[in-house]
Design an enzyme around this catalytic site. Structure first.
Site, PDB file in Angstrom:
ATOM      1  N   CYS A 171      39.909  31.439  46.410  1.00 10.40           N
ATOM      2  CA  CYS A 171      40.802  32.350  45.660  1.00 10.40           C
ATOM      3  C   CYS A 171      41.986  31.588  45.087  1.00 10.40           C
ATOM      4  CB  CYS A 171      41.376  33.429  46.575  1.00 10.40           C
ATOM      5  SG  CYS A 171      40.172  34.478  47.353  1.00 10.40           S
ATOM      6  N   LEU A 192      43.492  47.928  48.121  1.00  5.58           N
ATOM      7  CA  LEU A 192      42.447  48.787  48.695  1.00  5.58           C
ATOM      8  C   LEU A 192      41.097  48.067  48.597  1.00  5.58           C
ATOM      9  CD1 LEU A 192      41.587  51.621  49.751  1.00  5.58           C
ATOM     10  CD2 LEU A 192      41.207  52.258  47.353  1.00  5.58           C
ATOM     11  N   GLU A 234      38.405  40.660  36.551  1.00  7.92           N
ATOM     12  CA  GLU A 234      39.108  39.940  37.622  1.00  7.92           C
ATOM     13  C   GLU A 234      38.913  38.433  37.515  1.00  7.92           C
ATOM     14  OE1 GLU A 234      40.653  41.666  40.703  1.00  7.92           O
ATOM     15  OE2 GLU A 234      40.698  43.492  39.504  1.00  7.92           O
ATOM     16  N   HIS A 269      35.586  40.798  45.647  1.00  5.76           N
ATOM     17  CA  HIS A 269      35.179  39.889  44.567  1.00  5.76           C
ATOM     18  C   HIS A 269      33.900  39.185  45.022  1.00  5.76           C
ATOM     19  CE1 HIS A 269      39.711  39.521  43.457  1.00  5.76           C
ATOM     20  NE2 HIS A 269      39.132  40.318  42.587  1.00  5.76           N
ATOM     21  N   GLY A 326      50.200  45.219  52.015  1.00  2.69           N
ATOM     22  CA  GLY A 326      48.939  45.971  52.141  1.00  2.69           C
ATOM     23  C   GLY A 326      48.537  46.671  50.860  1.00  2.69           C
ATOM     24  N   HIS A 364      49.598  46.082  41.417  1.00  2.71           N
ATOM     25  CA  HIS A 364      50.384  44.864  41.653  1.00  2.71           C
ATOM     26  C   HIS A 364      49.766  43.652  40.982  1.00  2.71           C
ATOM     27  CE1 HIS A 364      47.347  44.484  44.810  1.00  2.71           C
ATOM     28  NE2 HIS A 364      47.704  43.231  44.996  1.00  2.71           N
ATOM     29  N   ARG A 365      48.457  43.738  40.679  1.00  2.00           N
ATOM     30  CA  ARG A 365      47.805  42.619  40.020  1.00  2.00           C
ATOM     31  C   ARG A 365      47.805  42.793  38.498  1.00  2.00           C
ATOM     32  NH1 ARG A 365      44.136  38.757  42.935  1.00  2.00           N
ATOM     33  NH2 ARG A 365      45.516  37.626  41.516  1.00  2.00           N
ATOM     34  N   ASP A 389      33.266  36.143  44.888  1.00  2.00           N
ATOM     35  CA  ASP A 389      33.522  34.846  45.537  1.00  2.00           C
ATOM     36  C   ASP A 389      33.820  34.983  47.029  1.00  2.00           C
ATOM     37  OD1 ASP A 389      36.193  35.660  45.592  1.00  2.00           O
ATOM     38  OD2 ASP A 389      36.936  34.035  44.321  1.00  2.00           O
TER      39      ASP A 389
HETATM   40  O1  SUG Z   1      43.439  40.818  44.777  1.00  2.00           O
HETATM   41  N1  SUG Z   1      45.205  40.118  47.689  1.00  2.00           N
HETATM   42  C1  SUG Z   1      44.351  39.638  46.609  1.00  2.00           C
HETATM   43  C2  SUG Z   1      43.422  38.585  47.100  1.00  2.00           C
HETATM   44  C3  SUG Z   1      42.691  37.944  45.957  1.00  2.00           C
HETATM   45  C4  SUG Z   1      41.605  37.062  46.401  1.00  2.00           C
HETATM   46  N2  SUG Z   1      40.982  36.457  45.312  1.00  2.00           N
HETATM   47  C5  SUG Z   1      39.666  36.151  45.226  1.00  2.00           C
HETATM   48  N3  SUG Z   1      38.779  36.651  46.023  1.00  2.00           N
HETATM   49  N4  SUG Z   1      39.297  35.379  44.259  1.00  2.00           N
HETATM   50  C6  SUG Z   1      43.594  40.810  45.990  1.00  2.00           C
HETATM   51  O2  SUG Z   1      43.145  41.688  46.735  1.00  2.00           O
HETATM   52  C7  SUG Z   1      47.025  41.367  48.635  1.00  2.00           C
HETATM   53  C8  SUG Z   1      48.449  41.635  48.298  1.00  2.00           C
HETATM   54  C9  SUG Z   1      49.092  42.622  49.203  1.00  2.00           C
HETATM   55  O3  SUG Z   1      48.402  43.386  49.867  1.00  2.00           O
HETATM   56  O4  SUG Z   1      50.327  42.620  49.179  1.00  2.00           O
HETATM   57  C10 SUG Z   1      46.252  40.895  47.441  1.00  2.00           C
HETATM   58  O5  SUG Z   1      46.577  41.215  46.318  1.00  2.00           O
END
Ligand code: SUG
Length: 416
Positions: free
Chosen positions: A347, A23, A162, A230, A20, A127-128, A232
């Site tokens: 994605c 946000l 992003e 995003h 989770g 995390h990203r 997309d």
């Molecule tokens: O960045 N989910 C990703 C999903 C990315 C989707 N990408 C596009 N729309 N192109 C994000 O929100 C969830 C990971 C977690 O909650 O553990 C996460 O990072």
């Protein structure tokens, strides 16, 4: 030199879990704490790739990044008082969503005639934000041919970037010069606006794009607040077609006009809110689809299975297929494990227009390699992960060994 659009899907990593962490990403938040199934998730991803390989004749992939990320863990100074999200971040398998790996400008659009890639800094989410150094290293291998590709540094981290998830390209055919559309959000809403205008403008300059062929558009703040973290999530483009929800942009008609001014052949397929509400579009990820041109010249929309299960979305799709518009086929695929973290078919892929012969062949898929990936995943991936398993020695061993097995099977030792 034959330029083709290649979809590079992110192979789902062995640490795929539901912590989770994102946000503003409703699926991620609502599945927080669930048990994940990394093996099933990765096999779903390979099945999607196989389908597209068959449909389109070409398919690439990118590898999961090393997890858990001890570099990040060390910097987080754990002492037992930290929030669970901080403990989970080094385990995230979020690099599977390669639409966020980089922004890509194909050779016909750029001043020096090379394909330019800027890895996304992804600074908004911890995390990203850990992804880009390893992503950049991988892109430099996959697209290491300096005569044809330029891999840049990230946008300075003050500005959120992003990647391709907020970038669209319009063209007559993938190999011809295009118009690149950058969609950004403005901060101040309920959720973070992850793509900053200055990042988009910087990437366009860095890639050597013709300013006359660039369009900058603001995302609808209402869409961001509804969970479109995003662009997309609410629109997708292919060749001359824009498939979009009616509430995607801050000024919808202004957005169409701006694209039309640079690309007069634009064809808009707009889904009205009374056919599919913004909430239902975001829940089903109708627009987080791959809009592709099939060999017979017709277009297909590859959507998540969730679209077929929604009465309003599927009714719209059926009407669309029966109508005179450019999108003739809607093809559902099962990517439920990724969907539960907010990642649909779009994605999971990074589009790169280039000559496949200029790409490191180890990252190109064929049937034999798809078999090899499936076999390696089936043998080495964890079956399931509960959030409490993170940081256990046994899970760490399992996850590290699974990634190593992939590298060994594919002969990509330099990314160990
Ligand atoms: O960045 N989910 C990703 C999903 C990315 C989707 N990408 C596009 N729309 N192109 C994000 O929100 C969830 C990971 C977690 O909650 O553990 C996460 O990072």
């Amino acid at each position: 030199m034959s330029l083709q659009e290649i979809n590079f899907d992110g192979l789902v990593g062995p640490s795929h879990n539901y912590a989770g962490l994102s946000l503003g990403n409703i699926a991620s938040a609502s599945h927080k704490g669930d048990t994940s199934y990394p093996k099933a998730a990765a096999l779903q991803g390979v099945a999607k790739m196989r389908g597209n390989l068959e449909r389109l004749g070409v398919q690439g992939f990118l590898l999961p990044l090393p997890r858990p990320n001890h570099r990040l863990a060390e910097r987080l100074a754990y002492d037992g008082t930290e929030a669970p999200a901080l403990r989970a971040a080094p385990w995230s398998a979020s690099s599977m969503w390669t639409a966020n790996a980089a922004t890509v400008s194909p050779a016909p659009d750029t001043k020096d005639g090379k394909c330019h890639l800027t890895p996304a800094n992804l600074v908004t989410m911890l995390h990203r934000a850990q992804e880009w150094p390893d992503t950049k290293r991988m892109l430099e291998v996959v697209f290491g041919d300096r005569d044809h590709f330029a891999v840049h540094d990230i946008v300075p981290p003050t500005f959120g970037d992003e990647g391709a998830a907020n970038h669209m390209r319009f063209c007559e055919g993938h190999g011809s010069a295009g118009v690149e559309v950058f969609v950004y959000g403005r901060p101040g809403g309920k959720f973070p606006a992850r793509q900053h205008e200055q990042s988009s403008r910087l990437v366009a300059r860095q890639h050597g794009l013709d300013p006359e062929k660039c369009v900058f558009i603001e995302q609808n703040p209402v869409a961001i607040d509804a969970g479109a973290f995003h662009n997309d999530v609410v629109s997708v483009a292919n060749e001359r077609v824009l498939f979009t929800h009616a509430e995607a942009f801050a000024d919808q008609q202004g957005a169409y006009n701006a694209i039309l001014a640079a690309f007069p052949d634009l064809e808009v397929v707009e889904v009205p809110s009374d056919a599919v509400s913004l909430e239902e579009a975001i829940r089903t990820y109708l627009f987080n689809a791959q809009l592709v041109t099939l060999p017979d010249g017709t277009m297909a929309l590859i959507v998540p299975e969730e679209c077929r299960e929604s009465a309003s979305v599927w009714a719209y799709c059926e009407r669309m297929m029966a109508g005179n518009g450019p999108i003739k086929h809607v093809i559902p695929v099962d990517v439920r494990q990724s969907m539960a973290n907010g990642g649909g078919p779009a994605c999971l892929r990074l589009r790169v227009v280039c000559d496949p012969a200029t790409v490191d062949p180890r990252f190109m898929l064929d049937e034999a390699k798809a078999d090899l990936l499936e076999k390696t995943i089936a043998e080495h991936y964890p079956e399931q992960i509960d959030p409490d398993d993170l940081w256990t020695e046994s899970l760490e061993k399992h996850v590290v060994a699974a990634r190593q097995a992939l590298l060994t099977a594919l002969g990509i030792g330099e990314l160990a």
